[in-house]
Design an enzyme around this catalytic site. Structure first.
Site, PDB file in Angstrom:
ATOM      1  N   THR A   1       0.733  -1.015   0.065  1.00 31.62           N
ATOM      2  CA  THR A   1      -0.035   0.009   0.183  1.00 31.62           C
ATOM      3  C   THR A   1       0.805   1.104   0.085  1.00 31.62           C
ATOM      4  O   THR A   1       1.871   1.282   0.663  1.00 31.62           O
ATOM      5  CB  THR A   1      -1.149  -0.126   1.297  1.00 31.62           C
ATOM      6  OG1 THR A   1      -1.877  -1.261   1.217  1.00 31.62           O
ATOM      7  CG2 THR A   1      -1.803   1.301   1.380  1.00 31.62           C
ATOM      8  N   GLY A   2       0.451   2.200  -0.722  1.00 24.82           N
ATOM      9  CA  GLY A   2       1.115   3.452  -0.839  1.00 24.82           C
ATOM     10  C   GLY A   2       1.600   3.951  -2.165  1.00 24.82           C
ATOM     11  O   GLY A   2       1.113   3.180  -3.043  1.00 24.82           O
ATOM     12  N   SER A   3       2.128   5.070  -2.228  1.00 19.77           N
ATOM     13  CA  SER A   3       2.304   5.598  -3.690  1.00 19.77           C
ATOM     14  C   SER A   3       3.299   4.845  -4.575  1.00 19.77           C
ATOM     15  O   SER A   3       3.399   4.400  -5.642  1.00 19.77           O
ATOM     16  CB  SER A   3       2.894   7.149  -3.612  1.00 19.77           C
ATOM     17  OG  SER A   3       4.153   7.008  -2.684  1.00 19.77           O
TER      18      SER A   3
ATOM     19  N   ASP B   1       6.468  -3.977  -1.435  1.00 16.04           N
ATOM     20  CA  ASP B   1       5.806  -3.033  -0.454  1.00 16.04           C
ATOM     21  C   ASP B   1       6.827  -1.851  -0.404  1.00 16.04           C
ATOM     22  O   ASP B   1       8.104  -2.096  -0.463  1.00 16.04           O
ATOM     23  CB  ASP B   1       5.427  -3.375   0.864  1.00 16.04           C
ATOM     24  CG  ASP B   1       4.002  -2.461   1.378  1.00 16.04           C
ATOM     25  OD1 ASP B   1       3.885  -1.434   0.921  1.00 16.04           O
ATOM     26  OD2 ASP B   1       3.747  -3.108   2.389  1.00 16.04           O
TER      27      ASP B   1
ATOM     28  N   ALA C   1       8.097   1.718   2.038  1.00 14.84           N
ATOM     29  CA  ALA C   1       8.386   2.111   3.510  1.00 14.84           C
ATOM     30  C   ALA C   1       8.534   3.504   3.771  1.00 14.84           C
ATOM     31  O   ALA C   1       8.904   4.189   2.570  1.00 14.84           O
ATOM     32  CB  ALA C   1       9.588   1.247   3.833  1.00 14.84           C
TER      33      ALA C   1
ATOM     34  N   GLY D   1       0.507   5.216   5.410  1.00  9.03           N
ATOM     35  CA  GLY D   1      -0.836   5.206   4.660  1.00  9.03           C
ATOM     36  C   GLY D   1      -1.873   4.320   5.268  1.00  9.03           C
ATOM     37  O   GLY D   1      -2.745   3.961   5.108  1.00  9.03           O
TER      38      GLY D   1
ATOM     39  N   GLU E   1      -0.239  -4.854   6.145  1.00  8.28           N
ATOM     40  CA  GLU E   1       0.908  -4.909   5.779  1.00  8.28           C
ATOM     41  C   GLU E   1       1.897  -6.016   6.409  1.00  8.28           C
ATOM     42  O   GLU E   1       2.450  -6.633   5.916  1.00  8.28           O
ATOM     43  CB  GLU E   1       1.625  -3.641   5.493  1.00  8.28           C
ATOM     44  CG  GLU E   1       0.989  -2.595   4.548  1.00  8.28           C
ATOM     45  CD  GLU E   1       1.505  -1.187   4.530  1.00  8.28           C
ATOM     46  OE1 GLU E   1       1.507  -0.668   3.459  1.00  8.28           O
ATOM     47  OE2 GLU E   1       1.988  -0.631   5.617  1.00  8.28           O
TER      48      GLU E   1
END
Length: 237
Positions: free
Chosen positions: A28-30, A83, A85, A99, A105
């Site tokens: 998850t995240g950009s 993923d 960080a 996020g 996660e």
């Protein structure tokens, strides 16, 4: 190069690790979103993999790209998680949770044979803690848990404000699991293991954003002469 360019470069390098038939944890995240976007292109070209998303946002993105998905209950053992960080040090210790998906996660990462972090090189630090440490907590007894977290932080040799994360309208942010987030603004964490243990001892703490001994490698992209220069910490094998 811009931040999005660097995130895409790190994601593209991680895509080289994906082989047909893999069971993948999708972060998850950009930066993780950049990886999922590239993975979707490969899936459209015929790559067959199974993904387990770490958040509802990632699930929606992956479904829209035609990536075949499962839950961790349906597929409890994964080959690889990719993923991002918020911080990574040279011992591959991480801060994650910017996020607000740290619980899922960490569950997905720990269900995987390998976890590889992707990020721009600005996320690499000598000491964790400049990024506020997210701590996921149960809403019940929030005030008591908040105070206990503050005490645990102090007992672990850290100092700084612990604040409830809020939405733009001022209401508490609620995670996908129905919890709240306390962000510990510590500046530096001298002993991440001690802090992690202290937080785990607090009733009401569901999970914390220190990922210790979980990541196997990190792919970090920096700009050099207008190109992305990739550094790998740990082993991608």
């Amino acid at each position: 190069m811009s931040g999005p360019d660097l995130r895409r470069a790190a994601a593209a390098r991680a895509l080289d690790l994906v082989t047909p038939g893999m069971r993948l944890g999708l972060g998850t995240g950009s930066t993780a979103a950049a990886f999922v976007a590239l993975l979707g292109e490969r899936v459209r070209d015929g790559l067959d993999i199974l993904g387990v998303p770490t958040s509802e946002a990632t699930r929606v993105q992956a479904e829209g790209l035609g990536i075949r998905l499962a839950t961790l209950d349906e597929q409890p053992e994964l080959d690889l998680t990719i993923d991002g960080a918020d911080e990574v040090d040279d011992q591959l210790r991480l801060i994650k949770g910017g996020g607000a998906a740290l619980l899922r996660e960490k569950i997905v990462a720990c269900a995987s044979h390998r976890m590889v972090v992707i990020a721009d090189a600005a996320k690499r630090v000598d000491r964790l803690g400049a990024f506020p440490l997210p701590i996921e907590v149960n809403p019940f007894g929030l005030a008591a848990t908040h105070r206990a977290v503050e005490r645990a932080v102090a007992e672990a040799g850290c100092s700084g404000a612990v604040r409830l994360r809020q939405r733009p309208d001022g209401s508490p942010l609620v995670t996908d699991g129905g919890h709240h987030i306390l962000d510990a603004h510590l500046g530096a964490i001298p002993d991440p293991d001690a802090l992690g243990a202290a937080l785990w001892a607090v009733p009401g703490v569901v999970e914390h954003g220190l990922f210790l001994g979980i990541a196997d490698a990190a792919i970090l992209a920096a700009a050099r002469d207008g190109q992305a220069d990739i550094t790998v910490l740990g082993s991608l094998a």
